[in-house]
Enzyme design. Structure first.
Site: not given
Ligand code: VG1
Ligand code: CO
Length: 543
Positions: A113, A277, A376
């Protein structure tokens, strides 16, 4: 091509944290490390025989090699099929979507991530369930147990599969289907949002700058924002994924996305700035001269989502992670929506979404999402913002000003102290935990403590309980401080201190955040002795 069985032994520390197993890349590349963990996943989910999985990652260093190992291990364990994003790439939300669309038995996402990538940085692996969401705690507990009992793993001896060409091939008895990583995701976005309204807004001169931070969202954002919605060419910057993310941290916050912040604070800034990200599940939103904190963004989206096709029937309910500011709660209260408070990490939203209790949720760490997938979703949040702005015709700044005028403001900031000595960090948390029962009613630097406890969560859907989810101290008047240790770091401990203060006084609404929080920041240090205990006088990152 015959499967071989390789003798192995448990490797300590293979324990998934907030979001999958994250370690230094070199650790993942050690003999048997990846293989042990992957076999343990298979063992924990009852084997792979006849199953179909999705596989993809954020393109960081080792992504391509790990994908080949995972494919050979899936084939050796009898999987029927693996659906892989071309080049072994898939953003986390796109992987979640594919698992759901193709009704697979789950999927493996290779990503660490927002952690940097490269041979000396981080790598990670996580398993997502058939609902498309991160494995819940009972499943990760079974994986950990499997890593402690492992004696052998199965792998096919074979050449690399060509993952650069779309189409179906076979690896032993298993099918490998290479798919366009963007297509299904883009089709889903088009169903959720009013693309014509957004297109018309761009046509009328609205400008956007999307910083993909050299990570996975580049191809998605280019296809959707520039090619489909007509944003000007060059609106997406740093749009080509690179194995080390251009040497940066692919973490969309004002520190790591400083270039974007600088552009947005300059006179000629675009109307909307956004960043995502490493694996594409986070988002940062910034208007011209106006940074929108993630907790505020969540509240604004909750207040305005009904203006978009995806939520035209209204929201079912909302949820936030515990450390996220209570700005969302203000919206929920005014609009009569149920509002759930969960521990940090997306896996805790899954049951609420599956059970139809909520349709929108988010975290202070720049994660926002809905029931369209079970992760998300960074680009989705940007599109939701764009759709809302296209309907209201307001600027980002005006949207924020109007929001605070209607709901009041919760000032909010997270202070991170990174790579702190683990023993010292644990000792500090332990000492604070011991103090909590005596705090209510006492006064600290002029503020009275209303309540103090360690957060535990009882899942209302399956009744499971998760303890030790952060120390929280609330003050009369709406101030709150939360302390917890990160579960995604790979070096020492990262102390996160979440600081919040509420205001209903309109004359304060435009105050600078750190200034507005200065009292609570002093209390946070005083209460836990951060400076003495960590040896740090200032945080490494303030979001
Ligand atoms: C952090 C964030 C958390 C988020 C998690 C995974 O966890 O605080 O809100 O869900 O990262 O996000 P921690 O344990 O380090 O505080 V991601 O985009 O890194 O998958
Ligand atoms: Co992420």
């Amino acid at each position: 091509m015959t499967p071989t069985t390789v003798k192995t032994a448990p490797i300590p520390g293979q324990k998934p944290g907030t979001s999958g197993l994250r370690k230094k890349t070199r650790v993942f590349m050690e003999p048997h490390y990846l293989e042990n963990f992957i076999q343990s996943i298979w063992n924990a989910i009852g084997g792979l025989s006849g199953k179909t999985l999705v596989l993809g990652g954020d393109g960081r260093y080792f992504n391509d090699r790990a994908a080949q190992v995972i494919l050979r291990m899936a084939a050796a364990s009898g999987a029927a099929k693996v659906i892989v994003g071309q080049g072994a790439l898939l953003s986390t939300p796109a992987a979640s979507n594919l698992i759901r669309q193709r009704k697979t038995d789950g999927g493996i996402i290779m990503s660490a991530s927002h952690n940097p990538g490269g041979p000396d940085e981080d790598f990670g692996v996580k398993f997502n369930m058939p609902n498309g969401g991160p494995a819940p705690e009972d499943a990760t507990d079974r994986m950990v147990k499997a890593t402690q009992e492992i004696t052998e793993y199965h792998i096919l001896e074979a050449q690399d599969v060509d993952l650069s060409t779309l189409g179906v091939s076979t690896l032993g008895e298993m099918q490998v289907e290479v798919v366009d990583p963007v297509a299904d995701y883009a089709a889903l976005m088009e169903k959720l949002f009013d693309f014509n309204a957004i297109r018309a807004m761009f046509k009328a001169g609205f400008t956007v700058r999307f910083d993909a931070m050299h990570a996975i969202t580049g191809p998605y954002a280019t296809a959707i924002l520039e090619e489909t919605l007509g944003a000007a060419k060059g609106s997406v910057v740093n749009g080509v994924p690179s194995p080390d993310f251009g040497g940066g941290h692919p973490d969309p916050n004002p520190i790591w996305a400083k270039d974007l912040m600088d552009v947005m604070m300059a006179g000629s800034a675009p109307d909307l700035g956004a960043a995502s990200d490493g694996d594409g599940d986070r988002n940062m939103i910034v208007g011209r001269g106006c940074y929108v904190g993630p907790s505020d963004s969540l509240a604004v989206l909750a207040a305005n989502a009904h203006l978009t096709p995806a939520f035209s029937g209204g929201l079912k309910g909302v949820a936030r992670s515990m450390p996220t500011s209570r700005a969302l709660d203000r919206v929920a209260e005014k609009r009569g929506l149920d509002c759930y408070e969960t521990p940090t990490g997306w896996k805790f939203f899954g049951n609420l979404l599956d059970d139809g209790r909520i349709s929108l949720c988010g975290e202070e760490s720049a994660g926002t999402g809905s029931d369209h997938v079970r992760e998300k979703d960074g680009l989705w949040a940007v599109l939701l913002w764009l759709n809302i702005l296209a309907v209201t015709g307001k600027s980002v700044q005006q949207t924020m000003t109007d929001h605070w005028a209607e709901f009041g403001r919760n000032f909010y900031s997270r202070h991170d102290y990174e790579a702190v000595d683990t023993d010292r960090a644990n000792a500090m948390i332990e000492a604070l935990r011991a103090k909590l029962p005596k705090l209510p009613g006492t006064e600290i630097l002029g503020r009275t403590v209303e309540s103090a406890d360690e957060f535990a969560y009882d899942d209302p859907v399956d009744g499971s309980r998760s303890e030790g989810q952060g120390l929280r101290v609330s003050f009369n008047g709406g101030g709150r401080i939360v302390y917890r240790l990160s579960g995604t770091g790979t070096v020492g401990a990262t102390l996160r201190v979440y600081i919040e203060d509420a205001s209903d006084d309109p004359s304060t609404f435009l105050s600078e955040t750190q200034h507005a929080l200065s009292e609570m920041i002093s209390i946070a240090d005083h209460l836990a002795g951060i400076a003495e205990n960590t040896g740090r006088t200032a945080p490494d990152v303030r979001t």
